[in-house]
Structures are given as C-alpha cells and as structure tokens.
Design a protein around this motif. Structure first.
Motif, PDB file in Angstrom:
ATOM      1  N   LEU A 199      -1.642  -0.019   4.920  1.00  0.00           N
ATOM      2  CA  LEU A 199      -2.654   0.804   5.570  1.00  0.00           C
ATOM      3  C   LEU A 199      -2.855   2.136   4.856  1.00  0.00           C
ATOM      4  N   LEU A 200      -1.769   2.697   4.340  1.00  0.00           N
ATOM      5  CA  LEU A 200      -1.836   4.005   3.686  1.00  0.00           C
ATOM      6  C   LEU A 200      -2.205   3.914   2.211  1.00  0.00           C
ATOM      7  N   GLY A 201      -2.280   2.709   1.679  1.00  0.00           N
ATOM      8  CA  GLY A 201      -2.594   2.545   0.265  1.00  0.00           C
ATOM      9  C   GLY A 201      -1.426   2.776  -0.664  1.00  0.00           C
ATOM     10  N   THR A 202      -0.212   2.838  -0.105  1.00  0.00           N
ATOM     11  CA  THR A 202       0.979   3.108  -0.920  1.00  0.00           C
ATOM     12  C   THR A 202       1.281   1.983  -1.885  1.00  0.00           C
ATOM     13  N   MET A 203       0.886   0.771  -1.548  1.00  0.00           N
ATOM     14  CA  MET A 203       1.153  -0.354  -2.446  1.00  0.00           C
ATOM     15  C   MET A 203       0.538  -0.130  -3.815  1.00  0.00           C
ATOM     16  N   ASN A 204      -0.545   0.624  -3.857  1.00  0.00           N
ATOM     17  CA  ASN A 204      -1.189   0.895  -5.143  1.00  0.00           C
ATOM     18  C   ASN A 204      -0.264   1.644  -6.099  1.00  0.00           C
ATOM     19  N   ARG A 205       0.658   2.424  -5.534  1.00  0.00           N
ATOM     20  CA  ARG A 205       1.510   3.258  -6.371  1.00  0.00           C
ATOM     21  C   ARG A 205       2.496   2.445  -7.193  1.00  0.00           C
ATOM     22  N   ALA A 206       2.769   1.233  -6.739  1.00  0.00           N
ATOM     23  CA  ALA A 206       3.690   0.382  -7.494  1.00  0.00           C
ATOM     24  C   ALA A 206       3.020  -0.211  -8.720  1.00  0.00           C
ATOM     25  N   GLY A 207       1.709  -0.375  -8.679  1.00  0.00           N
ATOM     26  CA  GLY A 207       0.971  -0.903  -9.817  1.00  0.00           C
ATOM     27  C   GLY A 207       1.552  -2.213 -10.308  1.00  0.00           C
ATOM     28  N   ASN A 208       1.706  -2.317 -11.629  1.00  0.00           N
ATOM     29  CA  ASN A 208       2.270  -3.525 -12.227  1.00  0.00           C
ATOM     30  C   ASN A 208       3.771  -3.406 -12.467  1.00  0.00           C
ATOM     31  N   SER A 209       4.372  -2.346 -11.959  1.00  0.00           N
ATOM     32  CA  SER A 209       5.807  -2.123 -12.150  1.00  0.00           C
ATOM     33  C   SER A 209       6.572  -2.926 -11.113  1.00  0.00           C
ATOM     34  N   ARG A 210       6.793  -4.189 -11.396  1.00  0.00           N
ATOM     35  CA  ARG A 210       7.303  -5.124 -10.399  1.00  0.00           C
ATOM     36  C   ARG A 210       8.753  -5.524 -10.597  1.00  0.00           C
ATOM     37  N   GLN A 211       9.430  -4.960 -11.571  1.00  0.00           N
ATOM     38  CA  GLN A 211      10.804  -5.360 -11.836  1.00  0.00           C
ATOM     39  C   GLN A 211      11.526  -4.263 -12.584  1.00  0.00           C
ATOM     40  N   GLY A 212      12.784  -4.056 -12.227  1.00  0.00           N
ATOM     41  CA  GLY A 212      13.581  -3.032 -12.884  1.00  0.00           C
ATOM     42  C   GLY A 212      14.186  -2.066 -11.882  1.00  0.00           C
ATOM     43  N   ALA A 213      15.272  -1.403 -12.283  1.00  0.00           N
ATOM     44  CA  ALA A 213      16.038  -0.561 -11.367  1.00  0.00           C
ATOM     45  C   ALA A 213      15.227   0.586 -10.788  1.00  0.00           C
ATOM     46  N   THR A 214      14.265   1.102 -11.542  1.00  0.00           N
ATOM     47  CA  THR A 214      13.439   2.211 -11.048  1.00  0.00           C
ATOM     48  C   THR A 214      11.973   1.805 -10.942  1.00  0.00           C
ATOM     49  N   SER A 215      11.721   0.531 -10.816  1.00  0.00           N
ATOM     50  CA  SER A 215      10.352   0.006 -10.790  1.00  0.00           C
ATOM     51  C   SER A 215       9.620   0.391  -9.513  1.00  0.00           C
ATOM     52  N   GLY A 216       8.311   0.261  -9.555  1.00  0.00           N
ATOM     53  CA  GLY A 216       7.518   0.488  -8.371  1.00  0.00           C
ATOM     54  C   GLY A 216       7.868  -0.473  -7.254  1.00  0.00           C
ATOM     55  N   ALA A 217       8.215  -1.709  -7.626  1.00  0.00           N
ATOM     56  CA  ALA A 217       8.595  -2.695  -6.617  1.00  0.00           C
ATOM     57  C   ALA A 217       9.820  -2.238  -5.843  1.00  0.00           C
ATOM     58  N   VAL A 218      10.836  -1.766  -6.545  1.00  0.00           N
ATOM     59  CA  VAL A 218      12.057  -1.287  -5.899  1.00  0.00           C
ATOM     60  C   VAL A 218      11.746  -0.091  -5.006  1.00  0.00           C
ATOM     61  N   ARG A 219      10.951   0.832  -5.505  1.00  0.00           N
ATOM     62  CA  ARG A 219      10.608   2.020  -4.713  1.00  0.00           C
ATOM     63  C   ARG A 219       9.839   1.634  -3.453  1.00  0.00           C
ATOM     64  N   LEU A 220       8.984   0.630  -3.570  1.00  0.00           N
ATOM     65  CA  LEU A 220       8.225   0.160  -2.411  1.00  0.00           C
ATOM     66  C   LEU A 220       9.163  -0.417  -1.352  1.00  0.00           C
ATOM     67  N   GLU A 221      10.115  -1.224  -1.791  1.00  0.00           N
ATOM     68  CA  GLU A 221      11.037  -1.858  -0.856  1.00  0.00           C
ATOM     69  C   GLU A 221      11.964  -0.843  -0.198  1.00  0.00           C
ATOM     70  N   LEU A 222      12.449   0.110  -0.960  1.00  0.00           N
ATOM     71  CA  LEU A 222      13.334   1.123  -0.389  1.00  0.00           C
ATOM     72  C   LEU A 222      12.586   1.996   0.609  1.00  0.00           C
ATOM     73  N   GLN A 223      11.321   2.242   0.345  1.00  0.00           N
ATOM     74  CA  GLN A 223      10.539   3.003   1.318  1.00  0.00           C
ATOM     75  C   GLN A 223      10.392   2.219   2.617  1.00  0.00           C
ATOM     76  N   ALA A 224      10.201   0.904   2.518  1.00  0.00           N
ATOM     77  CA  ALA A 224      10.114   0.077   3.727  1.00  0.00           C
ATOM     78  C   ALA A 224      11.429   0.118   4.498  1.00  0.00           C
TER      79      ALA A 224
END
Length: 313
Positions: free
Chosen positions: A203-228
């Motif tokens: 809803l907030l558009g935060t998923m956009n911040r992960a972009g294509n960074s979907r794997q890795g210790a500091t990736s957008g994917a990890v940051r998205l999951e930790l925020q959840a």
C-alpha cells in the motif's frame, strides 16, 4: 494471548475455501517454480515456501516491483484467479473473542481483525493514504490466486496482485515439527502479522525500494522481509489498543514469535540443509536479524522505527 470475550469478530475478513473441493483446472503439480509465476509490472507474489526436502522456509519469490522495467522471459501463463466463495461457516462460529479463545479458526479471525484494526488506525493517524483491508484466505490442498497456483506445500503468503493473504494452517505444524520452532498461538500471530506487513508495504509503495535486489545479505529483498518482521512487532505492541485483547502479550507469547523468527533465518535454514552458510543467497535475513527487527517493532510500537532501508541491518 488473552482475547476479550466480548470483542466482536468480523469473520468477513477471512474466506474459508478448505471444504470447497475446488482445484485449479489445467494446473496440476502444485506450485509452479519461481520462474513460472507472473513477473510483469504490477503482478506476482511474496511467498513463504515450505520446501521440506530442501529445508527452505520464508523464501522470497522474485517479485514484480513497479520499478522493474526489464521484460520478463517467457513463462507459463498462470491460470486466472477464481471468484472465491467462502465454503466454511466462520460467520456462524466466530462471533466474539470468547469464540477466538476456544477455536483455532476463530483465533485466526481475531488475529486478522486485530492486525487490520491497528493498521487502519495507524494509517488514519498519519494522514494521507487510507488503509485498504486485505482478506485472509484459508485453504488446503490447492488454491488459485492472481499470483499463480499454490498447493499444500506452500505456507502463508501475500499476493500483491489480489491483495490477499493465503494461509494453509498445516504450515504451523510443519514450522514446529520440522524447523524446531516452539509453536503456539502467538507463533501463528507473528506469521500472519508478517504477511500483513507485506500488505502495508504494498500500500505504501515500499516494495519498489527493493527493486531488482532480490538476493544477498544486504539486498532489498532482505530489507523488505526484515521490515515486515518489524511491522509484526509494531502490531504486537499495540494489540491491546485494537480492542481484541484484554492485556499485553506475555513474555511467553513473545518468545513464541522469536522462536519462529529464529527458526526461519536464512543462516539457520542453510546450516541445517547444507552445513554451511552462503550470505550471497540470503533472501530474508539471519535468525538474529529477524529476532532483532521483530523486537525493535515490539519495543517501540512505531512503524517509523522500521526503516530497514537506511544504514546497516
């Protein structure tokens, strides 16, 4: 978890299709591989996959963030999502908090109601965009969604394309039996609150911040999951204010959430599966990180404290 016996439940927020007998037509074989899920702009899904053989849990499927402008490769067309008609009798069985205290299905209704009440309040307080409710769909065996087809091997997941949380309750037995989590009602609440954290991000558009960074210790994917995870803790901190609970959660409740978070850390899963840890393949964060960010949310009760996209994590 002590529900207020007099709290009024809203079972319309949960759809029960477990007894429908409906199965995806022309699908078969259960959940398609990550590459088979639609990845075009504005579709796709975040999944918690329970792959027992590979010991992968809480696996982030490549998600079509709106910032992804790369054309996807050819993939099998996912079947259209059906109109889901509730087949259970939640409306008859789940009316008050007293029902939630005695019945697992009603407990799920109560948890969902509380989570969404909190986020509706939080969105209202901050002004601007209003909170859009997301239904939870209880399923078993197979379910067809706007993100693809899921079978009983799939645990809880949020589908941005139809803005629904999908939940097979057998996941919680698996989490406890095969991954060593303590289990219990609050482990369920943590997992559901985590999925609604993804809805908030959508809803907030935060998923956009992960972009294509979907794997890795500091990736957008990890940051998205930790925020959840952090958002799940924020709800837990504020749960009493939603009117569904009579008192704050106990330390035993919180320990159940922390146990579930630790059991599904990337490092813990990889160590059990392969005997080694490869941070370059992380998608959800370490056990320590997952516990940390849930705890941050629970300690402060403020979504603003959940900025996992700035600085170290």
């Amino acid at each position: 978890m002590q529900f207020d016996d007099d709290a009024k439940l809203d079972p319309s927020q949960v759809e029960d299709v477990r007894a429908s007998g409906r199965q995806p037509q022309g699908g078969g074989g259960g959940m398609p591989g990550c590459g088979a899920l639609p990845m075009g702009k504005g579709s796709g899904c975040l999944l918690i996959l329970v792959a027992i053989a590979a010991l992968f849990v809480f696996k982030l499927v490549p998600t079509p963030f709106s910032g992804d402008e790369q054309p996807p490769p050819q993939r099998r067309q996912a079947p259209p999502a059906p109109v889901i008609t509730p087949s259970g009798n939640l409306a008859e069985r789940c009316k008050t908090g007293a029902d939630a205290a005695q019945n697992e299905d009603c407990r799920i209704v109560g948890i969902v109601n509380s989570i969404q009440t909190y986020w509706r309040q939080a969105f209202s307080e901050r002004g601007g965009k209003a909170y859009t409710p997301a239904k939870t769909v209880l399923f078993s065996h197979l379910v067809r969604t706007a993100c693809g087809t899921a079978d009983s091997a799939v645990g809880p997941f949020y589908c941005p394309a139809d803005q629904k949380v999908y939940l097979d309750l057998s996941f919680f037995n698996t989490l406890q039996r095969d991954f060593g989590a303590e289990g219990g009602p609050f482990a369920q609440a943590y997992v559901i609150a985590h999925e609604y954290g993804h809805h908030v991000q959508n809803l907030l558009g935060t998923m956009n911040r992960a972009g294509n960074s979907r794997q890795g210790a500091t990736s957008g994917a990890v940051r998205l999951e930790l925020q959840a995870d952090c958002y799940a803790g924020v709800w837990a901190h504020n749960a009493v204010k939603t009117g569904f609970y009579t008192q704050p959660f106990t330390q035993a409740d919180i320990d159940e959430a922390l146990s579930a978070a630790a059991a599904v850390g990337d490092d813990t899963i990889q160590r059990r599966a392969r005997g080694r840890v490869t941070p370059d393949t992380f998608t959800h964060g370490t056990s320590q990180q997952r516990e940390k960010w849930f705890s941050v949310g629970y300690q402060y009760g403020d979504p603003k404290r959940c900025d996992t996209f700035s600085g170290s994590i």
